[in-house]
Write an enzyme that holds these catalytic residues in place. Structure first.
Site: not given
Ligand code: GLN
Length: 486
Positions: A79, A154, A178
């Site tokens: 990532k 994400s 995520s």
């Molecule tokens: N969807 C959550 C957020 O936007 C988690 C994102 C993540 O785990 N990086 O904060």
């Protein structure tokens, strides 16, 4: 499975050890597949073909010299939130366009030391804010099971790359789900480690008290293998536990008979897609058949997790993102004076979701609101942690859906930022309480999209959670299916 690219890590290592395939062949097969498919999938932001070929040749020399390393010659991808020395690292944001870190994240350095081959950097929601990868400042990533659907987020690129056989494994990051949610949307096995299990050094910060990096792979065994490489104390991250990580691979085979699994009642509530609920109930029955004791439990604070998480995450984000000013990293838009340069750089460099969160986070941290919002959310977080501590004295693990639904369509949820946030309801409690969570496939819906379940464990009980997942996969075959690539 499509030949070399559909292998598990375990199988690929066995074939290389036996001299039946070379690391270079394995790497070339992946590079060719990326070339052929990624124009459609959009998982990669950067493909590091030269680095990959060089590392693969070095791996072949090491194999020839009789060396054994846990990931020798295994093509992986990262990532784009993980810093890679000399390789562009954007975090999915325009503001980091052109930024090349001068060091490797600890997790990356450990993968290299274990012999892994880097194929490239993967797409993500900008600064890991989102649940569909639609907030990327660069490209759209499609779900390999159905290109009309999101891969989740994400870490959408990390999931899509492995599901589409464009890497044998990948790393993502999980601040509020995520890793687990895209794994669920793309039919993969993946783990969010306990807070403090894996170093965050070089993991670009979003919500520092939540962030963890962890592996995506085709089965739990490969997750255990990869976790074993990246886990453990790091002198460069004082929040890592000063404890040696267990041998996760060796711990996989243990018995699960008699282990107590809790089903949190509140996680099977209204709004759950009926097929997701049915798949979870069937998985619970499978665990009982394997000798585990399954019982319903209650999480009194479940409804406070979302607001507490989003207040704290945005507050931390607003502090962490202050460093992007156009002077030190990445892109810069010149203005009339310093303040004007800041404004123009941030105006052009950050996307709408990131701006929204910086503003909300700044607001909840400001004088007069701090106690009402941030302070209160921290107090609630402590209660949540205490409730889990208490719960894990009675059960060994919790079983729950990862997301209320299977992968949604592009645009379907994005237009409504609140709806996107609500979709995180099942994953964020683990981050609030520092738990570990394994996501693994447990069925398909009527449209042939994967359904995922998560096994949550008390902090630093990864070996038990992985053992449960491995036992489940030994008895089922959901994880063996892959998408029919269009
Ligand atoms: N969807 C959550 C957020 O936007 C988690 C994102 C993540 O785990 N990086 O904060």
């Amino acid at each position: 499975m499509t030949g070399l690219t559909g292998l598990t890590i375990g199988r690929a290592l066995a074939l290389m050890r036996a001299g039946e395939i070379s690391a270079l062949e394995l790497t070339e097969a992946h590079l060719a597949r990326i070339e052929a498919l990624d124009g459609t999938i959009g998982a990669y932001l950067t493909v590091t073909a030269d680095t990959a070929q060089e590392q693969a040749r070095a791996a072949d020399r090491a194999w020839a010299a009789g060396e054994e390393k846990p990931l020798l010659g295994i093509p992986i991808a990262l990532k784009d939130v993980l810093s890679t020395k000399g390789i562009e690292t954007t975090c999915g944001s325009r503001i980091l366009k052109g930024y090349k870190p001068i060091f490797d994240a600890t997790a990356v350095a450990r993968l290299y030391a274990a012999g892994a081959v880097l194929l490239g950097k993967l797409n993500m929601d900008e600064f890991a804010m989102g649940s569909s990868t639609e907030n990327s400042g660069y490209v759209l990533t499609r779900n390999p099971w159905n290109p009309e659907h999101v891969p989740g987020g994400s870490s959408g690129g990390s999931a899509a790359a492995v599901a589409a056989e464009m890497a044998l494994a990948s790393l993502g990051s999980d601040t509020g789900g995520s890793i687990r949610q895209p794994a669920s949307f793309c039919g993969l096995s993946a783990l969010k480690p306990s807070y403090g299990r894996v170093s965050r050094y070089g993991l670009i910060a979003y919500g520092s008290s939540f962030d963890q990096t962890g592996p995506f792979a085709r089965n739990v065994e490969d997750v255990a293998r990869t976790l074993g490489v990246i886990a453990g104390h790091d002198p460069l991250d004082s929040t890592t536990m000063p404890l040696a990580a267990p041998d996760y691979l060796a711990e996989l085979e243990g018995d699960i008979r008699g282990l107590k699994i809790g089903l949190p009642r509140e996680y099977f509530a209204e709004g759950l897609q009926p097929e997701v609920e049915a798949a979870l109930r069937a998985a619970a029955a499978q665990f009982e058949a394997l000798g585990a004791e399954v019982r319903e439990v209650s999480l009194r604070h479940a409804e406070y997790c979302l607001p507490a998480y989003y207040i704290i995450a945005m507050a931390e984000a607003s502090a962490n993102l202050a460093r992007y000013d156009g002077l030190r990293f990445g892109a810069r838009v010149e203005g009339a004076d310093l303040m004007d340069s800041y404004k123009k750089t941030r105006g052009a460099g950050f996307g709408a979701e990131v701006k929204r969160r910086i503003m909300l986070g700044t607001y909840t941290l400001s004088a007069g609101y701090y106690d009402a919002y941030y302070g209160k959310a921290q107090a609630v977080r402590t209660l949540i942690r205490q409730e889990f501590d208490e719960l894990f004295r009675r059960v060994d693990a919790l079983l729950a859906p990862v997301a209320p639904t299977t992968a949604f369509k592009f645009g379907e949820v994005t237009e409504d930022p609140l709806r996107m946030i609500l979709a995180d309801v099942l994953t964020i409690s683990a981050n609030l309480a520092g738990l570990c969570g394994l996501s693994l496939p447990c069925g398909f819906d009527g449209a042939d999209l994967p359904i995922g379940m998560q096994i949550l464990g008390a902090p630093f009980t990864e070996e038990r959670v992985l053992r449960l997942g491995h036992a489940y996969q030994a008895a089922t075959d959901w994880h063996l299916r892959g998408p029919d690539l269009f």
